[in-house]
Every structure is written in C-alpha cells, then in structure tokens.
Enzyme design. Structure first.
Site, PDB file in Angstrom:
ATOM      1  N   TRP A 119       0.811  -1.214   0.000  1.00  0.00           N
ATOM      2  CA  TRP A 119       0.000   0.000   0.000  1.00  0.00           C
ATOM      3  C   TRP A 119       0.845   1.265   0.000  1.00  0.00           C
ATOM      4  O   TRP A 119       0.531   2.232  -0.690  1.00  0.00           O
ATOM      5  CB  TRP A 119      -0.979  -0.034   1.178  1.00  0.00           C
ATOM      6  CG  TRP A 119      -1.945  -1.158   1.003  1.00  0.00           C
ATOM      7  CD1 TRP A 119      -2.015  -2.310   1.725  1.00  0.00           C
ATOM      8  CD2 TRP A 119      -2.931  -1.275  -0.029  1.00  0.00           C
ATOM      9  NE1 TRP A 119      -2.990  -3.131   1.221  1.00  0.00           N
ATOM     10  CE2 TRP A 119      -3.571  -2.524   0.150  1.00  0.00           C
ATOM     11  CE3 TRP A 119      -3.338  -0.456  -1.071  1.00  0.00           C
ATOM     12  CZ2 TRP A 119      -4.600  -2.960  -0.684  1.00  0.00           C
ATOM     13  CZ3 TRP A 119      -4.361  -0.892  -1.907  1.00  0.00           C
ATOM     14  CH2 TRP A 119      -4.980  -2.123  -1.716  1.00  0.00           C
ATOM     15  N   ASP A 193      -1.312   6.577   6.475  1.00  0.00           N
ATOM     16  CA  ASP A 193      -2.419   5.719   6.078  1.00  0.00           C
ATOM     17  C   ASP A 193      -2.665   4.751   7.236  1.00  0.00           C
ATOM     18  O   ASP A 193      -1.859   3.873   7.505  1.00  0.00           O
ATOM     19  CB  ASP A 193      -2.033   4.969   4.802  1.00  0.00           C
ATOM     20  CG  ASP A 193      -3.121   4.007   4.324  1.00  0.00           C
ATOM     21  OD1 ASP A 193      -4.129   3.831   5.029  1.00  0.00           O
ATOM     22  OD2 ASP A 193      -2.935   3.417   3.236  1.00  0.00           O
ATOM     23  N   LYS A 217     -12.202  -1.765   7.393  1.00  0.00           N
ATOM     24  CA  LYS A 217     -11.443  -2.614   8.316  1.00  0.00           C
ATOM     25  C   LYS A 217     -12.024  -2.500   9.730  1.00  0.00           C
ATOM     26  O   LYS A 217     -12.567  -3.446  10.258  1.00  0.00           O
ATOM     27  CB  LYS A 217      -9.970  -2.213   8.346  1.00  0.00           C
ATOM     28  CG  LYS A 217      -9.363  -1.870   7.004  1.00  0.00           C
ATOM     29  CD  LYS A 217      -9.121  -3.068   6.123  1.00  0.00           C
ATOM     30  CE  LYS A 217      -8.335  -2.660   4.888  1.00  0.00           C
ATOM     31  NZ  LYS A 217      -8.055  -3.786   3.983  1.00  0.00           N
TER      32      LYS A 217
END
Length: 381
Positions: A119, A193, A217
């Site tokens: 990511w 992030d 999540k």
C-alpha cells in the site's frame, strides 16, 4: 408513517442476544460487529420511527445531519482529536487519497515517502505521477523491498529531505502483516495511512499532520474514507486539484460537496457507538493485543507454522503465516472452511494464510482458529 420529527438516539443499546455468525478473518471488506449489523437490520425499513430507511433520507435533512454531527463528535471523543483538526467523511476509499495528498500538499515542493509494503508502494507510485507533471518532487527515503517487506530499514539509513512538504507512510501493511508502532522521527507533517489500524490502539493525533483511513477494516462498510487533517495544511492545493479532492473545499462544505456515502456514514456512527460501549479504543487495544499474542504464540511454538515478519514489526491486525509443507495449503483452507473459519487464504502476492483480527473479531474466534491450527498440525505435521 410518523409525522413527528425524528429524534436521534444518543446512547444506543445494542442487541447482545444477536445470533452467532461464522468467524470471518477477511482482510477487507472485513467483519462488522454483529451487534451493529443487528441494530442496522432493526432500523433498515423504519429508521428511528420515520417509516423510511436511512438510505432514503435526504443527506441535507436535519435528521440525517444529526447522524453526521454525532458520528464526528463520537470519533473526536474516541481518539481525542484536537479542535484544530478537521474531520472529513469522504468517498473513494484510501486509494483515492494517494492522489489527493500530493494534489493538496505537494504544491511545487518535495515530499518524503517510506515504502514498507504494497500500500505504501502504491501511494508513492501515484504521487510520482503528479511529480512527473511538474507539481513537485517525490523522494523515497527507504524501502523494505530487499527483505520482501518483512522488515523496516533503520531510520539512521533513511534518505530524508531537509525541507520536505510532508512525510508519508503506511502504519499497517495488510498484505505483508507489517506494522510500524513507533512514529518516524521527522520535523515535517506526518501523513499516515491508518486504514487497517485506526481505532485498534490509542494514538496521539496531535503528532500527525493528517491521518486517513478506508472504512472497511475497523470503521464499517466499504465506500467511505475518513480524513483527519490539521487546519494549517488546508488551502495549499494545486490548481489542478479537483474540488471533490480539495480538503479545504470539503471542510468548508462539511464533507457534503456532493451526496456522501450516506449508509456507510450511518453505519460508521453505529460502530463508533459500539466501540464506546466496549470501553473505548484503549480497552479494545488490550483485547487486540491478546488476540495477536495468542495467534503468534501458536505460530512460534510450532515447527509446522511460521511468520516471516521481524518480531518488532508484527502486525496486531493482520497475521500472515505459512505451512512448512505448502502442498497442504489447499487442504488447510478446505478443512478450515468446513470448520466454519472463513477467509484465511493469504494474499495472492505472498501466498500462505492470513488471519485478519480487527476490532470486530472477538477473542473467541481467534481461540477457535488456534484450536483448529493445533489439531491440523497433529493430523498432518
């Protein structure tokens, strides 16, 4: 249909007798607290006595605005967001922020990026696209690629810029199961992030220039991304920045420059209420550590299972593991699914298995997984 104004409940009481569900270890979209889903189910056709679903209510009505205001207030309370930060409830997921960040903050300068997995690698690649258009310069300070993203280069080896506009990193890499617990020591705004780690442990928001997190999540369903940005970072956007990606514009419009992801926002608010009823983020953090410790101990005590990540960077949210004999992978997945343990297949980039143990995964589910792993090892090890 009720003709009375809708009264928003301020302290929801969740149904503690909700039916049990199969243990779901999906990395995302991930499991949502059963009590939250039961509450949403109860209100699906008749929200708060309105005779309508919350999905059918105007996002500009006073009734829906009460939902948004309460959700923001609850999130501010849960992680103690200072007053000089704006909280935005946006769309496009965290991946769209890979574009929004350089468009808002680069502004002809230089930005530092740390690459520790898939990511953060995607984030820097997207930022470089804008740098190639002349909007600034992107500097990769270090990468963990040489270790197959199982470790983080020592900060003493980082190639930091002297005058970076910001420093970007990913707190938790879901695919590789690597988590950074200690804050990078830099003197520029930290942009992080936190898609797969937000609300899982206590944090000091004031240490960051901006936090962003996809919802799927620990916050709720996919379709929503939360941005917590310090006010002094607003108003720096490039003229190329679309209005819908402009943080200052979205802050001025209270995240409603266009129709927001109304149902995801509503469910996020219910999740925030649920977290509060569990004792808050700190209480969940203790449970999350217990879950991770239990699973890692099972792996470490075995010669049949292994986890490749450096111990100090092992994620408490995503636990990848491999079997000593990879030919048993298919059997493990088939038998675990037959035992009611769902979504344990590892990401295609790394293979093996992965158990994602977010806030909504109870300790009992992890115990069931551990019991299965021990029994499977006795059978095939």
């Amino acid at each position: 249909m009720s003709t009375n104004p809708v009264s928003i409940k301020t302290t929801p009481t969740f149904n503690t007798s909700a039916p049990n569900r199969l243990p779901n270890f999906s990395a995302g979209p991930a499991t949502i607290p059963t009590a939250v889903l039961s509450r949403a189910q109860e209100e699906l056709l008749d929200w708060q006595g309105s005779g309508m679903s919350v999905m059918e209510v105007s996002h500009r009505s006073k009734e829906y605005l009460a939902i948004t205001e309460k959700a923001e207030a609850k999130l501010r309370s849960l992680i103690e967001i200072p007053d000089n930060y704006k909280v935005l409830f946006l769309q496009g997921g965290a991946s769209l922020q890979f574009s929004a960040i350089p468009l808002n903050l680069l502004n002809g300068g230089r930005a530092d990026y740390l690459t520790t997995g898939t990511w953060s690698d995607k984030a820097i690649k997207e930022a470089k696209r804008y740098a190639n258009l002349g909007l600034g310069e992107i500097n990769m300070v270090a990468t963990g690629k040489d270790s197959n993203f199982t470790d983080v280069p020592a900060q003493s080896d980082w190639n930091l810029s002297d005058d970076a506009a910001y420093f970007h990193y990913c707190a938790n890499e879901t695919i590789h199961g690597l988590q950074i617990f200690e804050l990078p020591q830099v003197n520029v705004p930290l942009i992080v992030d936190m898609s797969s780690s937000i609300l899982s442990q206590s944090i000091n928001v004031s240490k960051f220039g901006m936090i962003y997190a996809g919802a799927q999540k620990n916050i709720g369903p996919a379709g929503l991304v939360i941005v917590v940005v310090r006010e002094d970072l607003l108003g720096r956007a490039s003229e190329w920045c679309p209005l819908l990606l402009n943080y200052k514009h979205q802050a001025e419009k209270e995240s409603m420059s266009n129709t927001p992801a109304t149902y995801s926002w509503y469910l996020a608010g219910l999740v925030f209420d649920w977290i509060e009823e569990q004792g808050g983020v700190a209480a969940l953090g203790k449970i999350n550590q217990q879950k991770a410790d239990l699973l890692y101990k099972t792996i470490d005590d075995s010669s049949f299972y292994s986890n490749p990540v450096a111990t100090q960077y092992r994620s408490i949210m995503n636990v990848p593991f491999t079997l000593a004999d990879s030919s048993l992978d298919k059997v493990f997945l088939e038998e675990s699914a037959a035992a009611g343990l769902m979504n344990l297949k590892g990401h295609r980039d790394v293979g093996g298995m992965r158990a994602s143990i977010y806030n909504a995964v109870p300790l009992e589910w992890v115990q069931q997984l551990v019991d299965f792993m021990i029994a499977f090892e006795k059978k095939y090890g």
